[in-house]
Design a protein around this motif. Structure first.
Motif, PDB file in Angstrom:
ATOM      1  N   UNK A   2      46.801  43.646  44.941  1.00  0.00           N
ATOM      2  CA  UNK A   2      46.824  43.275  43.538  1.00  0.00           C
ATOM      3  C   UNK A   2      46.662  41.767  43.402  1.00  0.00           C
ATOM      4  N   UNK A   3      47.352  41.027  44.218  1.00  0.00           N
ATOM      5  CA  UNK A   3      47.226  39.566  44.160  1.00  0.00           C
ATOM      6  C   UNK A   3      45.821  39.130  44.549  1.00  0.00           C
ATOM      7  N   UNK A   4      45.256  39.758  45.582  1.00  0.00           N
ATOM      8  CA  UNK A   4      43.907  39.394  46.018  1.00  0.00           C
ATOM      9  C   UNK A   4      42.874  39.699  44.945  1.00  0.00           C
ATOM     10  N   UNK A   5      42.969  40.883  44.367  1.00  0.00           N
ATOM     11  CA  UNK A   5      41.988  41.243  43.339  1.00  0.00           C
ATOM     12  C   UNK A   5      42.121  40.311  42.145  1.00  0.00           C
ATOM     13  N   UNK A   6      43.363  39.946  41.775  1.00  0.00           N
ATOM     14  CA  UNK A   6      43.570  39.060  40.629  1.00  0.00           C
ATOM     15  C   UNK A   6      42.970  37.676  40.881  1.00  0.00           C
ATOM     16  N   UNK A   7      43.049  37.214  42.118  1.00  0.00           N
ATOM     17  CA  UNK A   7      42.467  35.900  42.438  1.00  0.00           C
ATOM     18  C   UNK A   7      40.953  35.942  42.229  1.00  0.00           C
ATOM     19  N   UNK A  41      29.458  36.720  39.557  1.00  0.00           N
ATOM     20  CA  UNK A  41      29.243  38.120  39.936  1.00  0.00           C
ATOM     21  C   UNK A  41      29.767  38.444  41.334  1.00  0.00           C
ATOM     22  N   UNK A  42      29.534  37.622  42.362  1.00  0.00           N
ATOM     23  CA  UNK A  42      30.096  37.972  43.674  1.00  0.00           C
ATOM     24  C   UNK A  42      31.633  38.055  43.676  1.00  0.00           C
ATOM     25  N   UNK A  43      32.284  37.200  42.914  1.00  0.00           N
ATOM     26  CA  UNK A  43      33.745  37.270  42.826  1.00  0.00           C
ATOM     27  C   UNK A  43      34.180  38.562  42.145  1.00  0.00           C
ATOM     28  N   UNK A  44      33.469  38.936  41.102  1.00  0.00           N
ATOM     29  CA  UNK A  44      33.796  40.181  40.408  1.00  0.00           C
ATOM     30  C   UNK A  44      33.481  41.389  41.283  1.00  0.00           C
ATOM     31  N   UNK A  45      32.417  41.304  42.076  1.00  0.00           N
ATOM     32  CA  UNK A  45      32.101  42.386  43.019  1.00  0.00           C
ATOM     33  C   UNK A  45      33.239  42.578  44.015  1.00  0.00           C
ATOM     34  N   UNK A  46      33.752  41.484  44.522  1.00  0.00           N
ATOM     35  CA  UNK A  46      34.855  41.557  45.484  1.00  0.00           C
ATOM     36  C   UNK A  46      36.095  42.137  44.824  1.00  0.00           C
ATOM     37  N   UNK A  47      36.374  41.707  43.602  1.00  0.00           N
ATOM     38  CA  UNK A  47      37.532  42.252  42.876  1.00  0.00           C
ATOM     39  C   UNK A  47      37.370  43.753  42.665  1.00  0.00           C
ATOM     40  N   UNK A  79      53.735  49.644  50.161  1.00  0.00           N
ATOM     41  CA  UNK A  79      53.991  48.964  48.893  1.00  0.00           C
ATOM     42  C   UNK A  79      53.679  47.482  49.025  1.00  0.00           C
ATOM     43  N   UNK A  80      54.064  46.878  50.137  1.00  0.00           N
ATOM     44  CA  UNK A  80      53.794  45.463  50.380  1.00  0.00           C
ATOM     45  C   UNK A  80      52.283  45.215  50.482  1.00  0.00           C
ATOM     46  N   UNK A  81      51.575  46.104  51.175  1.00  0.00           N
ATOM     47  CA  UNK A  81      50.120  45.962  51.317  1.00  0.00           C
ATOM     48  C   UNK A  81      49.440  46.127  49.962  1.00  0.00           C
ATOM     49  N   UNK A  82      49.923  47.078  49.156  1.00  0.00           N
ATOM     50  CA  UNK A  82      49.350  47.297  47.830  1.00  0.00           C
ATOM     51  C   UNK A  82      49.572  46.082  46.946  1.00  0.00           C
ATOM     52  N   UNK A  83      50.735  45.477  47.011  1.00  0.00           N
ATOM     53  CA  UNK A  83      50.997  44.309  46.169  1.00  0.00           C
ATOM     54  C   UNK A  83      50.111  43.140  46.598  1.00  0.00           C
TER      55      UNK A  83
END
Length: 191
Positions: free
Chosen positions: A22-27, A45-51, A15-19
């Motif tokens: 979520x924070x990483x993808x949101x950044x 585009x590279x930021x969106x690719x990473x997300x 759960x901690x890793x999943x949260x």
């Protein structure tokens, strides 16, 4: 007992890793959106690719990346992203409008017309832009029809010219061979 403690700890850890994901993808997603708003589509585009790599099942990221591709005139990649979004959320008229516009720019007029008609019929707030594109599609189809008719007329004219040339050639053969032959035959017979 030991197993239940390990299981509980692994659930808490996951759960901690999943949260964190979520924070990483949101950044990355937020940074990509900010770059889009600044008009820096190629940098977004590279930021969106990473997300997308972090959170591949969130269609809004694909929608944003598709929009960035549209602005860079990379319509094929934009259509792929819009298809992904519409597979999950077929009711999104904004995405259908964008995909219809991308199809239009690739000269895939029938597919464009389908998307734009769906937008015009379902969402009055987006229908103005869709109607403009639909009018352009109609004009392009009429122009293509006229061009096809002109090509057909040109081909008919070419066929008619060839027929006339063959007829002139036959007449030329007759006048250059048969008439002199008849003349000399008459002269020979009357002698």
């Amino acid at each position: 007992m030991k197993t239940s403690i390990i299981l509980t700890l692994s659930l808490v850890f996951s759960f901690f890793a999943q949260s964190q994901n979520v924070e990483r993808y949101m950044q990355y997603h937020d940074t990509g959106r900010m770059l889009i708003l600044e008009g820096k589509y190629d940098k977004a585009i590279p930021y969106l690719d990473t997300a997308i790599n972090i959170m591949p099942y969130y269609p809004t990221i694909f929608q944003d990346r598709g929009y960035a591709y549209m602005q860079l005139k990379n319509y094929k990649k934009a259509i792929l992203d819009f298809n992904h979004v519409l597979a999950k959320k077929p009711y999104m008229s904004e995405v259908k409008l964008q995909r219809g516009m991308a199809y239009y720019h690739l000269n895939r007029l029938n597919e464009s017309e389908q998307d734009l008609l769906a937008v015009a019929n379902s969402n009055p707030s987006k229908s103005r832009e869709a109607i403009i594109y639909l009018e352009n599609i109609q004009k392009e189809k009429e122009l293509a029809y006229i061009q096809n008719q002109q090509q057909l007329d040109y081909l008919r004219l070419q066929v008619e010219n060839e027929r006339l040339q063959r007829a002139r050639h036959r007449e030329e053969v007759i006048w250059n061979t048969v008439v002199p032959l008849a003349f000399w035959t008459t002269v020979f017979l009357t002698w």
